[in-house]
Scaffold this motif. Structure first.
Motif, PDB file in Angstrom:
ATOM      1  N   CYS A  13       0.837  -1.218   0.000  1.00  0.00           N
ATOM      2  CA  CYS A  13       0.000   0.000   0.000  1.00  0.00           C
ATOM      3  C   CYS A  13       0.861   1.253   0.000  1.00  0.00           C
ATOM      4  O   CYS A  13       0.566   2.219  -0.707  1.00  0.00           O
ATOM      5  CB  CYS A  13      -0.923  -0.009   1.223  1.00  0.00           C
TER       6      CYS A  13
ATOM      7  N   LEU B 238      -9.725   4.248  -3.063  1.00  0.00           N
ATOM      8  CA  LEU B 238     -10.379   4.672  -1.821  1.00  0.00           C
ATOM      9  C   LEU B 238     -11.739   5.320  -2.059  1.00  0.00           C
ATOM     10  O   LEU B 238     -12.507   5.503  -1.122  1.00  0.00           O
ATOM     11  CB  LEU B 238      -9.466   5.625  -1.052  1.00  0.00           C
TER      12      LEU B 238
ATOM     13  N   LEU C  22     -13.132  -0.142  -1.789  1.00  0.00           N
ATOM     14  CA  LEU C  22     -13.089   0.197  -0.371  1.00  0.00           C
ATOM     15  C   LEU C  22     -13.527  -0.991   0.489  1.00  0.00           C
ATOM     16  O   LEU C  22     -12.922  -1.273   1.524  1.00  0.00           O
ATOM     17  CB  LEU C  22     -13.959   1.431  -0.106  1.00  0.00           C
ATOM     18  N   MET C  23     -14.570  -1.699   0.035  1.00  0.00           N
ATOM     19  CA  MET C  23     -15.044  -2.864   0.767  1.00  0.00           C
ATOM     20  C   MET C  23     -13.970  -3.957   0.788  1.00  0.00           C
ATOM     21  O   MET C  23     -13.703  -4.582   1.825  1.00  0.00           O
ATOM     22  CB  MET C  23     -16.326  -3.408   0.142  1.00  0.00           C
TER      23      MET C  23
ATOM     24  N   LEU D  60     -10.676  -3.529   0.446  1.00  0.00           N
ATOM     25  CA  LEU D  60      -9.566  -3.068   1.290  1.00  0.00           C
ATOM     26  C   LEU D  60      -9.899  -3.207   2.773  1.00  0.00           C
ATOM     27  O   LEU D  60      -9.052  -3.610   3.577  1.00  0.00           O
ATOM     28  CB  LEU D  60      -9.215  -1.617   0.959  1.00  0.00           C
ATOM     29  N   THR D  61     -11.139  -2.877   3.127  1.00  0.00           N
ATOM     30  CA  THR D  61     -11.564  -3.017   4.521  1.00  0.00           C
ATOM     31  C   THR D  61     -11.533  -4.484   4.942  1.00  0.00           C
ATOM     32  O   THR D  61     -11.050  -4.817   6.035  1.00  0.00           O
ATOM     33  CB  THR D  61     -12.975  -2.424   4.721  1.00  0.00           C
ATOM     34  N   SER D  62     -12.043  -5.356   4.083  1.00  0.00           N
ATOM     35  CA  SER D  62     -12.019  -6.794   4.383  1.00  0.00           C
ATOM     36  C   SER D  62     -10.593  -7.299   4.535  1.00  0.00           C
ATOM     37  O   SER D  62     -10.283  -8.075   5.447  1.00  0.00           O
ATOM     38  CB  SER D  62     -12.723  -7.582   3.272  1.00  0.00           C
TER      39      SER D  62
ATOM     40  N   GLY E  88      -8.029  -5.527   5.440  1.00  0.00           N
ATOM     41  CA  GLY E  88      -7.510  -4.987   6.695  1.00  0.00           C
ATOM     42  C   GLY E  88      -7.988  -5.784   7.899  1.00  0.00           C
ATOM     43  O   GLY E  88      -7.207  -6.080   8.816  1.00  0.00           O
ATOM     44  N   VAL E  89      -9.259  -6.146   7.907  1.00  0.00           N
ATOM     45  CA  VAL E  89      -9.796  -6.949   9.015  1.00  0.00           C
ATOM     46  C   VAL E  89      -9.104  -8.311   9.060  1.00  0.00           C
ATOM     47  O   VAL E  89      -8.728  -8.791  10.136  1.00  0.00           O
ATOM     48  CB  VAL E  89     -11.333  -7.093   8.879  1.00  0.00           C
TER      49      VAL E  89
END
Length: 183
Positions: free
Chosen positions: A136, A151, A157-158, A160-162, A164-165
């Motif tokens: 990143c 972003l 975004l979804m 990337l969030t997944s 990250g989690v």
């Protein structure tokens, strides 16, 4: 307590040596307490037990205090139990103490070998967990417009969030697996 637990094999050998030389238990405790090869904490608990017996405390009480000061479980429990059992039933305490020392030393070496063998796996896991953050960072430096568009789009975004989690879950799993359970 860790130092006492790690030093238990040496203490048991020192006690076995003193008992094998003909000392009684109180004198063996005092002789082992003077053994310069032992760590200071081990010498202190041995000296306290020998001193308590010299002042008239029951051997069982002094040994129980020693066990309580030394460590909550493990080699010290076995050693105190062996001494008390030998006092009641007889037997070769010197050999028993040497066998306990050898067993405790073997366990300590096995734990050290396991830590050494898993060190590369722990390092690799941490490196792999850091690669997405590095990617990143490189993306932001080399193509800021692409990073901005990722972003601003809902699907990106979804994802990337997944990701990250999942990274956080993986980090927690690696931390849990590699945590030293010795305390």
């Amino acid at each position: 307590q860790r130092r006492l637990d790690r030093g238990a094999p040496a203490v048991l050998c020192a006690l076995a040596d003193a008992l094998g030389a003909g000392y009684g238990l109180p004198a063996a405790l005092a002789a082992a307490a003077r053994d310069g090869a032992l760590d200071a904490p081990a010498r202190e608990v041995l000296a306290a037990a020998a001193h308590a017996i010299a002042l008239g405390a029951a051997v069982a009480d002094a040994l129980e205090d020693l066990r309580r000061q030394a460590a909550p479980a493990g080699t010290w429990d076995a050693a105190v139990a062996a001494v008390l059992l030998q006092r009641e039933a007889g037997g070769d305490l010197v050999t028993l103490l040497r066998d306990l020392a050898a067993g405790a030393d073997l366990v300590a070496h096995d734990v050290a070998d396991a830590r050494t063998a898993s060190a590369q796996a722990r390092l690799t896991a941490r490196i792999v967990l850091g690669l997405p953050a590095l990617a990143c960072g490189l993306l932001v430096l080399t193509s800021p417009a692409l990073a901005r568009s990722m972003l601003t789009r809902p699907l990106s975004l979804m994802l990337l969030t997944s990701a990250g989690v999942l990274q956080i879950v993986a980090l927690a799993a690696v931390q849990r697996i590699t945590t030293d359970r010795d305390g």
